[in-house]
Write an enzyme that holds these catalytic residues in place. Structure first.
Site, PDB file in Angstrom:
ATOM      1  N   TYR A  41       3.997  16.003  -2.295  1.00  0.00           N
ATOM      2  CA  TYR A  41       4.924  14.942  -1.908  1.00  0.00           C
ATOM      3  C   TYR A  41       5.245  15.068  -0.431  1.00  0.00           C
ATOM      4  O   TYR A  41       5.550  16.163   0.035  1.00  0.00           O
ATOM      5  CB  TYR A  41       6.230  15.031  -2.715  1.00  0.00           C
ATOM      6  CG  TYR A  41       6.441  13.786  -3.534  1.00  0.00           C
ATOM      7  CD1 TYR A  41       6.582  12.544  -2.899  1.00  0.00           C
ATOM      8  CD2 TYR A  41       6.483  13.831  -4.918  1.00  0.00           C
ATOM      9  CE1 TYR A  41       6.735  11.395  -3.642  1.00  0.00           C
ATOM     10  CE2 TYR A  41       6.643  12.674  -5.668  1.00  0.00           C
ATOM     11  CZ  TYR A  41       6.769  11.452  -5.016  1.00  0.00           C
ATOM     12  OH  TYR A  41       6.920  10.314  -5.744  1.00  0.00           O
TER      13      TYR A  41
ATOM     14  N   GLU B 251       7.097  12.318   1.545  1.00  0.00           N
ATOM     15  CA  GLU B 251       7.812  11.130   2.040  1.00  0.00           C
ATOM     16  C   GLU B 251       8.268  11.364   3.465  1.00  0.00           C
ATOM     17  O   GLU B 251       8.788  12.435   3.792  1.00  0.00           O
ATOM     18  CB  GLU B 251       9.018  10.824   1.146  1.00  0.00           C
ATOM     19  CG  GLU B 251       8.613  10.108  -0.132  1.00  0.00           C
ATOM     20  CD  GLU B 251       9.781   9.789  -1.047  1.00  0.00           C
ATOM     21  OE1 GLU B 251       9.632   8.935  -1.924  1.00  0.00           O
ATOM     22  OE2 GLU B 251      10.848  10.398  -0.875  1.00  0.00           O
TER      23      GLU B 251
ATOM     24  N   ASP C 198      -5.619  -9.680  10.651  1.00  0.00           N
ATOM     25  CA  ASP C 198      -5.994  -8.909   9.474  1.00  0.00           C
ATOM     26  C   ASP C 198      -7.519  -8.768   9.500  1.00  0.00           C
ATOM     27  O   ASP C 198      -8.249  -9.688   9.153  1.00  0.00           O
ATOM     28  CB  ASP C 198      -5.533  -9.660   8.213  1.00  0.00           C
ATOM     29  CG  ASP C 198      -5.955  -8.958   6.931  1.00  0.00           C
ATOM     30  OD1 ASP C 198      -6.715  -7.974   6.999  1.00  0.00           O
ATOM     31  OD2 ASP C 198      -5.526  -9.415   5.853  1.00  0.00           O
TER      32      ASP C 198
ATOM     33  N   THR D  63      -8.279  -2.782   6.006  1.00  0.00           N
ATOM     34  CA  THR D  63      -8.542  -1.858   4.919  1.00  0.00           C
ATOM     35  C   THR D  63      -9.481  -0.791   5.458  1.00  0.00           C
ATOM     36  O   THR D  63     -10.175  -1.001   6.454  1.00  0.00           O
ATOM     37  CB  THR D  63      -9.228  -2.533   3.717  1.00  0.00           C
ATOM     38  OG1 THR D  63     -10.482  -3.068   4.158  1.00  0.00           O
ATOM     39  CG2 THR D  63      -8.381  -3.642   3.127  1.00  0.00           C
TER      40      THR D  63
ATOM     41  N   LYS E 167     -13.789  -1.272   3.265  1.00  0.00           N
ATOM     42  CA  LYS E 167     -14.808  -2.332   3.284  1.00  0.00           C
ATOM     43  C   LYS E 167     -15.900  -1.923   4.280  1.00  0.00           C
ATOM     44  O   LYS E 167     -16.474  -0.862   4.110  1.00  0.00           O
ATOM     45  CB  LYS E 167     -14.129  -3.673   3.558  1.00  0.00           C
ATOM     46  CG  LYS E 167     -13.156  -4.040   2.404  1.00  0.00           C
ATOM     47  CD  LYS E 167     -12.463  -5.358   2.584  1.00  0.00           C
ATOM     48  CE  LYS E 167     -11.485  -5.609   1.431  1.00  0.00           C
ATOM     49  NZ  LYS E 167     -10.705  -6.847   1.621  1.00  0.00           N
TER      50      LYS E 167
ATOM     51  N   ARG F 108     -10.487   3.957  -0.360  1.00  0.00           N
ATOM     52  CA  ARG F 108      -9.728   2.739  -0.637  1.00  0.00           C
ATOM     53  C   ARG F 108      -8.321   2.870  -0.049  1.00  0.00           C
ATOM     54  O   ARG F 108      -7.580   3.786  -0.401  1.00  0.00           O
ATOM     55  CB  ARG F 108      -9.655   2.594  -2.160  1.00  0.00           C
ATOM     56  CG  ARG F 108      -9.182   1.290  -2.704  1.00  0.00           C
ATOM     57  CD  ARG F 108      -9.716   1.111  -4.108  1.00  0.00           C
ATOM     58  NE  ARG F 108     -11.146   0.871  -4.012  1.00  0.00           N
ATOM     59  CZ  ARG F 108     -11.667  -0.311  -3.677  1.00  0.00           C
ATOM     60  NH1 ARG F 108     -10.902  -1.348  -3.474  1.00  0.00           N
ATOM     61  NH2 ARG F 108     -12.971  -0.452  -3.576  1.00  0.00           N
TER      62      ARG F 108
HETATM   63  C1  LIG Z   1      -9.560  -7.232   1.088  1.00  0.00           C
HETATM   64  C2  LIG Z   1      -8.555  -7.900   1.939  1.00  0.00           C
HETATM   65  C3  LIG Z   1      -7.191  -7.553   1.880  1.00  0.00           C
HETATM   66  C4  LIG Z   1      -6.581  -6.687   0.810  1.00  0.00           C
HETATM   67  O1  LIG Z   1      -7.051  -5.461   0.627  1.00  0.00           O
HETATM   68  P1  LIG Z   1      -6.697  -4.660  -0.721  1.00  0.00           P
HETATM   69  O2  LIG Z   1      -6.945  -3.260  -0.317  1.00  0.00           O
HETATM   70  O3  LIG Z   1      -7.587  -5.196  -1.766  1.00  0.00           O
HETATM   71  O4  LIG Z   1      -5.257  -4.900  -1.032  1.00  0.00           O
HETATM   72  C5  LIG Z   1      -6.327  -8.133   2.791  1.00  0.00           C
HETATM   73  N1  LIG Z   1      -6.760  -9.037   3.685  1.00  0.00           N
HETATM   74  C6  LIG Z   1      -8.052  -9.416   3.741  1.00  0.00           C
HETATM   75  C7  LIG Z   1      -8.457 -10.420   4.761  1.00  0.00           C
HETATM   76  C8  LIG Z   1      -8.982  -8.872   2.863  1.00  0.00           C
HETATM   77  O5  LIG Z   1     -10.247  -9.287   2.904  1.00  0.00           O
END
Ligand SMILES: *Cc1c(COP(=O)(O)O)cnc(C)c1O
Length: 426
Positions: free
Chosen positions: A67, A69, A213, A239, A242, A248
């Protein structure tokens, strides 16, 4: 009397036989099956990838027990000396890779990262403007079924009806009309470069905050193949799993002036204890992103996607926007007389894993859309090159054209298996 639970002796608090296979054969066998599925299929889900063994090892480590935090040097628990090292390294590597003033590596996912930004920068009811979900945006960019569209007043911009490309003049027009507090640039199924600099100009003109994003393209940005939005956006989320090819999870970058607000929003605003094993795996992925082979990998991802796009076009497929600048291709199947759902199903049946996807102005709607989305990160991680991508384009075409001929499908399945055999996932 000795109490035992699943092979675990509670009196000495040690596992008698602590291998997963012995403790939980059901989960063990599902994991083994999943590993085999990843090996035996051509995974073309644009948001997936194959992480290194080093990343998996960090993720599967005893750091899960801790933990922590708070943030490095300011925790709510004792015993954080080593996890502090881990998080500090993760943050400094993240800042280096993305040339950012500040990095937060605690978000559990891309979604959590976006929620933290909203929590830090907005009040409930404030206006946000993002890309329409059915035009390539993400649920967290203001969809009515997501918290982003329920707690905030959300509006969206769309792509050009003729080219399916983003039109910044249209975005500017909508932005001036709506006067949102925050604009979101970034997408999940848009195959083209996004002009983040242009978005920044629009945001400045109307005094809005710009959130970029880059969930899908972080790996391309990390090695300079796509422009880095960190320089022009107020805040950038991504993220790590990807194109970036880490565990993840999510991350947030911002200027120093927003650092405190962002950190406070992630914890204690939104999350509890950070996942230290995941943060360790993120740190490993940041290190891998600085190794020489990483840029070559991302170059290959892009080359493979562009070869795939060209080959599919040559086989009579319509591509949304006519091609790609990224790791993904969005195929409009309307001229092939097959729905996205049907295509996804028959392709999976021969071992090619894709996802049905809405296309801009989709006449079929989101539940049974007209497209499929294809990506090259996973195949490229296996070492596949343009020759294989051309072959895969042919296999996709034959599968869709001959979908009612089960003998032909058997032959395609065999060719898929052969490809998979030559390019081991691990
Ligand atoms: C995949 C994605 C997310 C979210 O990611 P998670 O880890 O699945 O919550 C947010 N924004 C965009 C543009 C994405 O392609």
């Amino acid at each position: 009397m000795e109490l035992k639970v699943a092979g675990m002796s509670l009196t000495d608090n040690k596992l008698n036989n602590d291998s997963l296979q012995a403790v939980d054969p059901e989960i063990y066998s599902s994991i083994t099956d999943e590993q085999k599925r990843q090996q035996d299929n051509l995974i073309m889900i644009a948001s997936e990838n194959l992480v290194s063994k080093a990343v998996i090892e960090a993720q599967g480590s005893v750091l899960t027990n801790k933990y922590a935090e708070g943030y490095a040097g300011a925790r709510y628990y004792g015993g954080c000396y080593f996890v502090d090292q881990v998080e500090s390294l993760a943050c400094s590597r993240a800042r280096e890779v993305f040339m950012a003033e500040h990095a937060n590596v605690q978000p559990h996912s891309g979604t959590s990262a976006n929620m933290a930004v909203f929590l830090a920068m907005l009040q409930p009811g404030d206006r946000i403007l993002g890309m329409d979900l059915s035009h390539g945006g993400h649920l967290t960019h203001g969809s009515k079924v997501n918290i982003s569209g329920r707690y905030y007043q959300s509006f969206s911009y769309r792509v050009d009806p003729d080219t399916c490309m983003l039109d910044l003049e249209a975005v500017r027009h909508t932005a001036r009309e709506i006067e949102p507090k925050l604009i979101i640039a970034g997408a999940s199924s848009y195959p083209r470069l996004i002009d983040f600099e242009g978005f920044a100009v629009i945001a400045r003109e109307i005094g809005a905050i710009l959130l970029v994003d880059m969930a899908h393209t972080a790996g391309l940005v990390a090695c300079g193949l796509h422009p880095n939005p960190v320089a022009c956006a107020d805040i950038v989320t991504a993220t790590t799993h990807k194109t970036f090819r880490g565990p993840r999870g999510g991350m947030i970058f911002c200027r120093q002036k927003h650092a405190r607000a962002i950190d406070q929003a992630v914890f204690p605003g939104l999350q509890g204890g950070p996942l230290m094993h995941i943060i360790a795996a993120k740190a490993v992925a940041f290190k891998e992103a600085q190794l020489p082979g990483y840029r070559t990998y991302q170059e290959n991802v892009l080359e493979n996607a562009s070869v795939l796009a060209e080959a599919l076009s040559g086989l009579g497929f319509t591509l949304v926007t006519g091609g790609t600048d990224t790791h993904l291709v969005l195929v409009d199947l309307r001229n092939k007389n097959i729905s996205g759902m049907e295509a996804e199903k028959v392709l999976e049946d021969v071992g090619i894993v894709t996802n049905k996807n809405v296309i801009p102005y989709d006449p079929r709607g989101a539940n049974n859309p007209s497209g499929i989305r294809l990506g090259t990160p996973t195949l490229t991680s296996r070492g596949m090159a343009p020759a294989q991508l051309r072959e895969i384009a042919v296999l996709i075409e034959e599968t869709i054209t001959c979908r009612h001929n089960s003998r032909h499908l058997d032959k395609i399945r065999q060719r898929v298996r052969n490809l998979c055999l030559h390019y081991p996932a691990y």
